[in-house]
Design an enzyme around this catalytic site. Structure first.
Site, PDB file in Angstrom:
ATOM      1  N   HIS A  76       0.769  -1.260   0.000  1.00  0.00           N
ATOM      2  CA  HIS A  76       0.000   0.000   0.000  1.00  0.00           C
ATOM      3  C   HIS A  76       0.793   1.299   0.000  1.00  0.00           C
ATOM      4  O   HIS A  76       0.244   2.356  -0.311  1.00  0.00           O
ATOM      5  CB  HIS A  76      -0.981   0.089   1.179  1.00  0.00           C
ATOM      6  CG  HIS A  76      -1.719  -1.163   1.483  1.00  0.00           C
ATOM      7  ND1 HIS A  76      -2.493  -1.806   0.549  1.00  0.00           N
ATOM      8  CD2 HIS A  76      -1.802  -1.909   2.626  1.00  0.00           C
ATOM      9  CE1 HIS A  76      -3.017  -2.889   1.102  1.00  0.00           C
ATOM     10  NE2 HIS A  76      -2.612  -2.977   2.358  1.00  0.00           N
ATOM     11  N   ASP A 238       3.673  -8.495   0.745  1.00  0.00           N
ATOM     12  CA  ASP A 238       4.256  -9.403   1.745  1.00  0.00           C
ATOM     13  C   ASP A 238       3.338 -10.564   2.115  1.00  0.00           C
ATOM     14  O   ASP A 238       3.790 -11.701   2.279  1.00  0.00           O
ATOM     15  CB  ASP A 238       4.714  -8.648   2.999  1.00  0.00           C
ATOM     16  CG  ASP A 238       3.677  -7.713   3.581  1.00  0.00           C
ATOM     17  OD1 ASP A 238       2.535  -7.676   3.091  1.00  0.00           O
ATOM     18  OD2 ASP A 238       4.026  -6.997   4.541  1.00  0.00           O
TER      19      ASP A 238
HETATM   20  O1  LIG Z   1      -1.048  -3.311   5.221  1.00  0.00           O
HETATM   21  C1  LIG Z   1      -0.758  -4.483   5.249  1.00  0.00           C
HETATM   22  C2  LIG Z   1      -1.623  -5.492   4.586  1.00  0.00           C
HETATM   23  O2  LIG Z   1      -2.799  -4.966   4.061  1.00  0.00           O
HETATM   24  C3  LIG Z   1       0.458  -4.939   5.980  1.00  0.00           C
HETATM   25  O3  LIG Z   1       0.558  -6.319   6.041  1.00  0.00           O
HETATM   26  C4  LIG Z   1       1.697  -4.377   5.357  1.00  0.00           C
HETATM   27  O4  LIG Z   1       1.883  -5.097   4.156  1.00  0.00           O
HETATM   28  C5  LIG Z   1       2.891  -4.407   6.287  1.00  0.00           C
HETATM   29  O5  LIG Z   1       3.270  -5.650   6.719  1.00  0.00           O
HETATM   30  P1  LIG Z   1       4.402  -6.008   7.811  1.00  0.00           P
HETATM   31  O6  LIG Z   1       5.437  -4.969   7.762  1.00  0.00           O
HETATM   32  O7  LIG Z   1       3.704  -6.193   9.102  1.00  0.00           O
HETATM   33  O8  LIG Z   1       4.924  -7.341   7.403  1.00  0.00           O
END
Ligand SMILES: O=C(CO)[C@@H](O)[C@H](O)COP(=O)(O)O
Ligand SMILES: Nc1ncnc2c1ncn2[C@@H]1O[C@H](COP(=O)(O)OP(=O)(O)O)[C@@H](O)[C@H]1O
Length: 476
Positions: A76, A238
Site C-alpha cells: 500500500h 508481503d
Molecule cells: O497493510 C498491510 C496489509 O494490508 C500490511 O501487512 C503491510 O503489508 C505491512 O506488513 P508487515 O510490515 O507487518 O509485514
C-alpha cells in the site's frame, strides 16, 4: 565433482527491516541470509529501503551467484515519482493514518454523498472499501494537502515495485512493474477483473492521472538485476509472498503477527465485503487472498515489554503466569490508531485495573490477549465471507512468543500450527524467483517447514469481555 547448484534470492522489504534469503532453486534448501533495519516512522524516504537492501544483501554474502531474485514487500505505501523517476516526497506507509479523512471522502464521493452507496460502489469496483492504509486514500491526501507534489507526480507505485525498478538494469519510462498481489492493495486495481480502474485513480488524484506499473503475470520475468545476468521476478505484497512460501491452499488461514496483524486466506473466488473489514486482495499465483489487517500487532508486545521493563522472553513468562482473562484486566491495543476496526484516531486503553490486577503478570497477559482478540475478530470476519478454515498457521516476528503460541488456540477457538521460525515473506519471494527461472506452469515443489501444533480449550469469555471493553474505545 558435484555440479554447482542454482541459487535464487528472495527479499522482504518490510516495515521494520529488509531481509534477504538465498535458497537452492530446485529444493528450496536455505543457503544464507542477511537483514538490515529500516528507519522508524510512517513516512520514509524510499532510498533508505535501497540502502537497507544493499546492506542486507551484503550481510547475506552478496548476490553475485544468484540466478534470479524477487521482492516481497509491505503493501500500500505511496511512492510518487516525477518525470525523471526521482522520488517526489517521502513515501507514506500503510500504517500512516493522516489519510483517514481522505478515505471517508472517497467513499462519500463514489456514493454521491451517501456512505452506504459509496461503500457498495467501492466493493463492487475493486473488492474493498477505502481506509487510510490504501494507496488511493494516500493519493487523495496528497492531492489536497500537497497539490504541488501531486502535480509533479508523473508515476505512482508501491514499495516493492519501486525497489524492483531500482534494482533492474532497465529503468526507462514505462518500465515500472507490479503484480496482482500488490496491485490489489491500491484500491484502483480490481482482483476480480484483473484491470486497473484508472477512473478511481483519477478520482483520488482530483483529475490527475499519473502512470502506474504494468501488472505482470505471477511467474513472468520482468527484467534483469543490474550488473548481473540474474532474472528479476515481479515480486508481490508481503502477505501474498508468505502464502506462496507456505504453499497455502484453500482452507488455510495465515495469521501474521509482524508490524501489522494480518489474517489472510487463499481463495479461488474474489470477495467484496461492503463492511470493509475483509479486503478482496489477490495472491501471487492467480488466486485471491481475502485479508483483514490491523495496525497493531508485534509492537503491542514490544510496548508492553517496554512498559514492564522486561524482554520478550520475560513478557511471555509473565503472561503465562497470569490466569485466563487476566481476572478482568483488558488491554485494547490501538497504539497507532486502528485500521480494523476502522478507528484511525483511537488510542490504546487498559480497563479493569484493581489492586488485584495491577501486576506485571496481569498486564502482560492482557497485552497478549488483546492482540489475539483483535486477530480472532479477523478470523471471524474472513469466515463470514464464506472462506473455509481447515488450518490456522501463525507466522511473523511475534509468532515466536511462547505466550502467543499457547494462548492463541484458546482465543481463536481452533488449534494453531506454528511453522519453524523463518522469514516467510522473503522465502515466498525466493520461491517466486525459482518459479520464474524454471519457466514452469506451477511453482517448484519445495520442502515445507515443520509445523508445531498448539491446542487448548476455548476461552470464549476472554473475547466476550474484550468485545465489551473494545466497544467503549472509539478513539474520538
Ligand atoms: O497493510 C498491510 C496489509 O494490508 C500490511 O501487512 C503491510 O503489508 C505491512 O506488513 P508487515 O510490515 O507487518 O509485514
Ligand atoms: N519472541 C518474540 N516475542 C514477541 N515479539 C517478537 C519476538 N521476536 C520478534 N518480535 C517482534 O516482531 C516484530 C518483527 O516482526 P516481523 O514479522 O519481522 O515484522 P515486519 O515484517 O513487519 O518488519 C518486532 O516488533 C519484534 O520486536
Amino acid at each position: 565433482m558435484t555440479p554447482a547448484r542454482t541459487l535464487v534470492a528472495g527479499v522482504d522489504t518490510s516495515t521494520q527491516a529488509c531481509k534477504v534469503v538465498v535458497r537452492d532453486a530446485e529444493t528450496g534448501a536455505p543457503v544464507r541470509s542477511g537483514r538490515a533495519p529500516h528507519p522508524a516512522g510512517t513516512e520514509v524516504d524510499p532510498r533508505a529501503w535501497e540502502a537497507a537492501f544493499t546492506a542486507a544483501a551484503d550481510a547475506a554474502g552478496g548476490l553475485a551467484d544468484v540466478a534470479a531474485l524477487s521482492i516481497g514487500g509491505q503493501q500500500h505505501g505511496m511512492v510518487c515519482l516525477d518525470d525523471d523517476g526521482t522520488v517526489v516526497r517521502d513515501a507514506l506507509l500503510w500504517n500512516d493514518v493522516r489519510s483517514a479523512g481522505a478515505a471517508s471522502d472517497l467513499i462519500a464521493e463514489l456514493g454521491d454523498g451517501d456512505e452506504a452507496t459509496g461503500r457498495q460502489a467501492w466493493a463492487d469496483a475493486v473488492g474493498l472499501v477505502p481506509v487510510a492504509s490504501f494507496t488511493a486514500a494516500k493519493l487523495r491526501w496528497l492531492a489536497d494537502a500537497e497539490p504541488g507534489n501531486a502535480d509533479r507526480t508523473a508515476a505512482v507505485c508501491l514499495p516493492h515495485d519501486w525497489l524492483t525498478w531500482r534494482l533492474s538494469a532497465e529503468r526507462g519510462p514505462g518500465t515500472l512493474v507490479t503484480d496482482r498481489g500488490d496491485a490489489s492493495g491500491t484500491a484502483y486495481w480490481s482482483a476480480r477483473s484483473g484491470e486497473y480502474r484508472l477512473d478511481l485513480l483519477e478520482l483520488a488524484m482530483r483529475g490527475r492521472r499519473p502512470a502506474v506499473p504494468r501488472v505482470a503475470g505471477p511467474a513472468e520475468q520482468v527484467g534483469v538485476l543490474a550488473g548481473t545476468s540474474a532474472v528479476l521476478g515481479p515480486g508481490t505484497g508481503d502477505n501474498a509472498a508468505a502464502a506462496l512460501a507456505l504453499a497455502a491452499r484453500p482452507g488455510d488461514v495465515i495469521v501474521s503477527i509482524g508490524t501489522s496483524g494480518v489474517v489472510s486466506a487463499v481463495s479461488t473466488t474474489a470477495v467484496a465485503d461492503v463492511t470493509g473489514t475483509v479486503a478482496g486482495f489477490a495472491d501471487a499465483t492467480g488466486n485471491h487472498l481475502p485479508l483483514v489487517a490491523t495496525l497493531n500487532a508485534a509492537r503491542v508486545l514490544d510496548a508492553a515489554a517496554t512498559m514492564l521493563g522486561v524482554d520478550h522472553a520475560r513478557l511471555s513468562d509473565l503472561a503465562l503466569s497470569a490466569p485466563p482473562g487476566a481476572e478482568g484486566l483488558v488491554l485494547v491495543p490501538y497504539l497507532e490508531g486502528e485500521r480494523t476496526p476502522n478507528l484511525p484516531r483511537a488510542t490504546g486503553a487498559v480497563h479493569g485495573l484493581t489492586l488485584r490486577t495491577a501486576t506485571p503478570a496481569h498486564l502482560a497477559r492482557a497485552a497478549v490477549e488483546g492482540l489475539l482478540c483483535g486477530l480472532a475478530d479477523g478470523i471471524e470476519a474472513v469466515v463470514a465471507q464464506g472462506v473455509a478454515v481447515d488450518r490456522v498457521l501463525l507466522i511473523g516476528g511475534a509468532a515466536g512468543s511462547p505466550a502467543v503460541q499457547q494462548l492463541a488456540p484458546g482465543i481463536f477457538g481452533r488449534p494453531v500450527l506454528v511453522p519453524s521460525p523463518g522469514e516467510y515473506v522473503a522465502d515466498g519471494a525466493a520461491r517466486q524467483a525459482a518459479w520464474v527461472l524454471s519457466g514452469a506452469a506451477a511453482p517448484p515443489e519445495w520442502a515445507l517447514p515443520g509445523l508445531q501444533r498448539f491446542e487448548s480449550a476455548p476461552t470464549p469469555g476472554v473475547r466476550e469481555r474484550y468485545a465489551q471493553v473494545r466497544g467503549r474505545t472509539d478513539g474520538q
